[in-house]
Design an enzyme around this catalytic site. Structure first.
Site, PDB file in Angstrom:
ATOM      1  N   GLY A  93      46.545 -19.805  -4.747  1.00  0.00           N
ATOM      2  CA  GLY A  93      45.956 -21.098  -4.908  1.00  0.00           C
ATOM      3  C   GLY A  93      45.942 -22.211  -5.779  1.00  0.00           C
ATOM      4  O   GLY A  93      46.488 -22.548  -7.055  1.00  0.00           O
ATOM      5  N   ILE A 100      43.652 -22.138  -7.527  1.00  0.00           N
ATOM      6  CA  ILE A 100      42.684 -20.907  -8.518  1.00  0.00           C
ATOM      7  C   ILE A 100      43.465 -20.924  -9.697  1.00  0.00           C
ATOM      8  O   ILE A 100      45.001 -20.477  -9.806  1.00  0.00           O
ATOM      9  CB  ILE A 100      42.046 -20.113  -7.720  1.00  0.00           C
ATOM     10  N   LYS A 150      51.303 -11.700  -3.309  1.00  0.00           N
ATOM     11  CA  LYS A 150      49.988 -13.015  -4.228  1.00  0.00           C
ATOM     12  C   LYS A 150      49.902 -10.929  -5.435  1.00  0.00           C
ATOM     13  O   LYS A 150      49.751 -11.075  -6.264  1.00  0.00           O
ATOM     14  CB  LYS A 150      49.393 -12.991  -3.811  1.00  0.00           C
TER      15      LYS A 150
HETATM   16  N1  LIG Z   1      50.468 -25.061   2.028  1.00  0.00           N
HETATM   17  C1  LIG Z   1      49.543 -24.385   1.366  1.00  0.00           C
HETATM   18  O1  LIG Z   1      47.844 -24.294   1.562  1.00  0.00           O
HETATM   19  C2  LIG Z   1      50.336 -23.411   0.436  1.00  0.00           C
HETATM   20  C3  LIG Z   1      49.003 -23.246  -0.508  1.00  0.00           C
HETATM   21  C4  LIG Z   1      49.799 -22.169  -1.693  1.00  0.00           C
HETATM   22  C5  LIG Z   1      51.845 -21.806  -1.546  1.00  0.00           C
HETATM   23  N2  LIG Z   1      52.044 -22.356  -0.284  1.00  0.00           N
HETATM   24  C6  LIG Z   1      53.548 -22.549  -0.679  1.00  0.00           C
HETATM   25  O2  LIG Z   1      54.113 -23.717  -1.236  1.00  0.00           O
HETATM   26  C7  LIG Z   1      55.129 -23.829  -0.084  1.00  0.00           C
HETATM   27  C8  LIG Z   1      55.318 -25.040   0.744  1.00  0.00           C
HETATM   28  O3  LIG Z   1      54.538 -24.800   1.499  1.00  0.00           O
HETATM   29  P1  LIG Z   1      53.769 -26.647   2.940  1.00  0.00           P
HETATM   30  O4  LIG Z   1      52.270 -25.755   3.517  1.00  0.00           O
HETATM   31  O5  LIG Z   1      53.962 -27.348   2.027  1.00  0.00           O
HETATM   32  O6  LIG Z   1      54.595 -25.704   3.771  1.00  0.00           O
HETATM   33  P2  LIG Z   1      55.377 -27.523   5.020  1.00  0.00           P
HETATM   34  O7  LIG Z   1      54.395 -28.366   4.490  1.00  0.00           O
HETATM   35  O8  LIG Z   1      55.783 -26.590   6.007  1.00  0.00           O
HETATM   36  O9  LIG Z   1      56.042 -28.116   4.041  1.00  0.00           O
HETATM   37  C9  LIG Z   1      57.030 -27.747   3.583  1.00  0.00           C
HETATM   38  C10 LIG Z   1      58.564 -28.843   3.515  1.00  0.00           C
HETATM   39  O10 LIG Z   1      59.712 -28.262   2.821  1.00  0.00           O
HETATM   40  C11 LIG Z   1      61.008 -29.479   4.221  1.00  0.00           C
HETATM   41  N3  LIG Z   1      61.766 -28.488   4.028  1.00  0.00           N
HETATM   42  C12 LIG Z   1      61.791 -27.273   4.295  1.00  0.00           C
HETATM   43  N4  LIG Z   1      63.558 -26.672   4.535  1.00  0.00           N
HETATM   44  C13 LIG Z   1      64.139 -27.786   3.864  1.00  0.00           C
HETATM   45  C14 LIG Z   1      64.980 -27.759   2.945  1.00  0.00           C
HETATM   46  N5  LIG Z   1      66.336 -27.525   3.513  1.00  0.00           N
HETATM   47  N6  LIG Z   1      65.620 -29.401   3.081  1.00  0.00           N
HETATM   48  C15 LIG Z   1      64.855 -30.756   2.732  1.00  0.00           C
HETATM   49  N7  LIG Z   1      63.124 -30.016   3.196  1.00  0.00           N
HETATM   50  C16 LIG Z   1      63.771 -28.518   3.516  1.00  0.00           C
HETATM   51  C17 LIG Z   1      60.238 -29.304   4.989  1.00  0.00           C
HETATM   52  O11 LIG Z   1      60.730 -30.207   6.219  1.00  0.00           O
HETATM   53  P3  LIG Z   1      60.824 -30.325   7.464  1.00  0.00           P
HETATM   54  O12 LIG Z   1      59.497 -31.260   7.435  1.00  0.00           O
HETATM   55  O13 LIG Z   1      62.011 -31.413   7.997  1.00  0.00           O
HETATM   56  O14 LIG Z   1      60.299 -29.390   8.033  1.00  0.00           O
HETATM   57  C18 LIG Z   1      58.645 -29.507   4.750  1.00  0.00           C
HETATM   58  O15 LIG Z   1      58.698 -31.071   5.033  1.00  0.00           O
HETATM   59  C19 LIG Z   1      56.082 -22.131   1.084  1.00  0.00           C
HETATM   60  O16 LIG Z   1      56.314 -21.310   0.134  1.00  0.00           O
HETATM   61  C20 LIG Z   1      54.386 -22.157   1.276  1.00  0.00           C
HETATM   62  O17 LIG Z   1      53.928 -20.451   1.123  1.00  0.00           O
HETATM   63  C21 LIG Z   1      51.702 -23.213   0.419  1.00  0.00           C
END
Ligand SMILES: NC(=O)c1ccc[n+]([C@@H]2O[C@H](COP(=O)([O-])OP(=O)(O)OC[C@H]3O[C@@H](n4cnc5c(N)ncnc54)[C@H](OP(=O)(O)O)[C@@H]3O)[C@@H](O)[C@H]2O)c1
Length: 378
Positions: A119, A121, A190
């Protein structure tokens, strides 16, 4: 640098906030992809991916949509159009890294993935830096904040798993469907990404054995406490004599192990290398701004000039003869009689030193859905 942002959820909105706050005119989010036209609230938003991926004025794409498709297709299209890519999508990157690196190298683009492991780090960056001088022999760590929060809470309070999971969900640390976290798949991605970066040895994440904490009970943590041990879900990978060994497994760490002291939802990762020796990095493994910080660091690295290297060939994951003692809680202890070194309780046994492959044959025979396994640190 003109940036196209794919996905504006937890991570994407953090990227937007940090980039806006930097007030750096060389650096701007030009367009944002949202899923449906109904979600368009700003002039820079579009629901048409081609408007971003085919825009010649955009030179870097940030992918934080999550999921395998269409994320993979969009990233490939961006690279084929000569755009560099930063992704936070570990699941997609761990699975398709070979294909994506090949496209990036062919088209002279950068492909960065700092947020995919650890994340916030700066773990990937540090591994790359260490590797410029040293051979890295092993990586290991607490790579999932949700499970660390659950296990830390259970250790501190004696509460059961279901209650600790519900608390993690209420605090926003665990998703409504916590499968990827509690079954260890998130840590598996990871671990694969850490190993490929640390050793230059990419592996199919599906080849890495994975054991999660879904079946852990308060009595398992109590056993640890009575034996001066703390349970953590650990991703580890080792590089010995040209072979790669990797695994995701709950481990009863000794109380004296620094990782044992890392509680709450923190992550902590350690690399061991030739001249530096062990070095450890602790911090937020998730969350909007910490993760976005890692994404924006990647953007700055690209701005300052870095291209993607050709992918290295994938290697098989083996155990390299590694043995360990395992804690086994099972309703069917007879199935483990041949490898039992000590009975700790009616349903709890400690195995003799065995390989994980050998242990897995007994796990299969036991056919116990409530089985809980953890390694006991030497
Ligand atoms: N959250 C964390 O702390 C974190 C940390 C490290 C890595 N990650 C990684 O980062 C990625 C995103 O995580 P997140 O937590 O930000 O997820 P999230 O809050 O669900 O955000 C994903 C966004 O992408 C949009 N989206 C999904 N499919 C789409 C498409 N086909 N076309 C356009 N927009 C689309 C979603 O739209 P809708 O709102 O319409 O669904 C949402 O706004 C994931 O792979 C996750 O594993 C997350």
């Amino acid at each position: 640098m003109k940036i196209g942002l794919l996905g504006c959820g937890v991570v994407g909105s953090g990227v937007l906030k940090i980039v806006d706050g930097m007030q750096d005119s060389s650096f701007a989010i030009a367009k944002i992809l949202v899923r449906t036209p109904a979600k368009i609230t700003e002039a820079c938003m579009t629901a048409d991916p081609d408007e971003i991926l085919n825009d010649a004025g955009i030179n870097v794409i940030v992918e934080c949509m999550g999921g395998l498709e269409p994320a993979r297709t969009y990233v490939l299209q961006a690279l084929q159009n000569g755009k560099s890519v930063v992704t936070s999508n570990k699941k997609m990157f761990a699975l398709y890294e070979q294909e994506l690196r090949t496209a990036a190298a062919e088209h002279g683009c950068a492909l960065r993935y700092e947020a995919c492991a650890g994340g916030g780090i700066p773990w990937i960056h540090e591994l790359e830096r260490i590797r410029r001088i040293d051979g890295i022999s092993s990586v290991r760590g607490i790579m999932n904040g949700t499970t660390n929060y659950i296990l830390s809470n259970m250790t501190a309070s004696g509460m059961q798993f279901e209650q600790a999971l519900a608390e993690a969900q209420a605090k926003g640390y665990a998703e409504a469907d916590p499968t990827d976290d509690i079954d260890g798949y998130d840590v598996r991605s990871k671990t694969a990404i850490s190993a490929m970066t640390a050793f230059g040895m990419p592996a199919d994440p599906g080849d890495i054995p994975v054991f999660g904490i879904r079946t852990v009970q308060a009595q398992d943590l109590a056993w640890g406490k009575a034996h001066n041990r703390i349970l953590k879900l650990i991703g580890r990978a080792e590089h010995t004599n040209g072979s790669l060994s990797a695994c995701v497994m709950p481990v009863f760490l000794k109380n004296t192990d620094i990782l044992a002291a890392v509680g709450s939802n923190l992550n902590a990762v350690e690399a061991v290398s030739d001249t530096l020796g062990p070095s450890m990095y602790i911090g937020q493994g998730a969350g909007s701004l910490p993760t976005a910080h890692a994404v924006v660091q990647d953007l700055l690295t690209i701005r300052d000039g870095c291209l993607c290297k050709e992918p290295e060939a994938r290697v098989p994951v083996s155990e390299s003869g590694r043995t360990a003692q395992y804690y086994v809680r099972t309703v069917n202890p007879h199935a483990f009689a041949d490898i039992t070194a000590e009975k700790a309780d009616t349903n709890i046994l400690l195995s003799r030193e065995i390989t994980l492959t050998e242990l897995c044959t007994y796990i299969e025979k036991a056919s116990d859905s409530s089985l809980f396994i953890a390694e006991v640190e030497k």
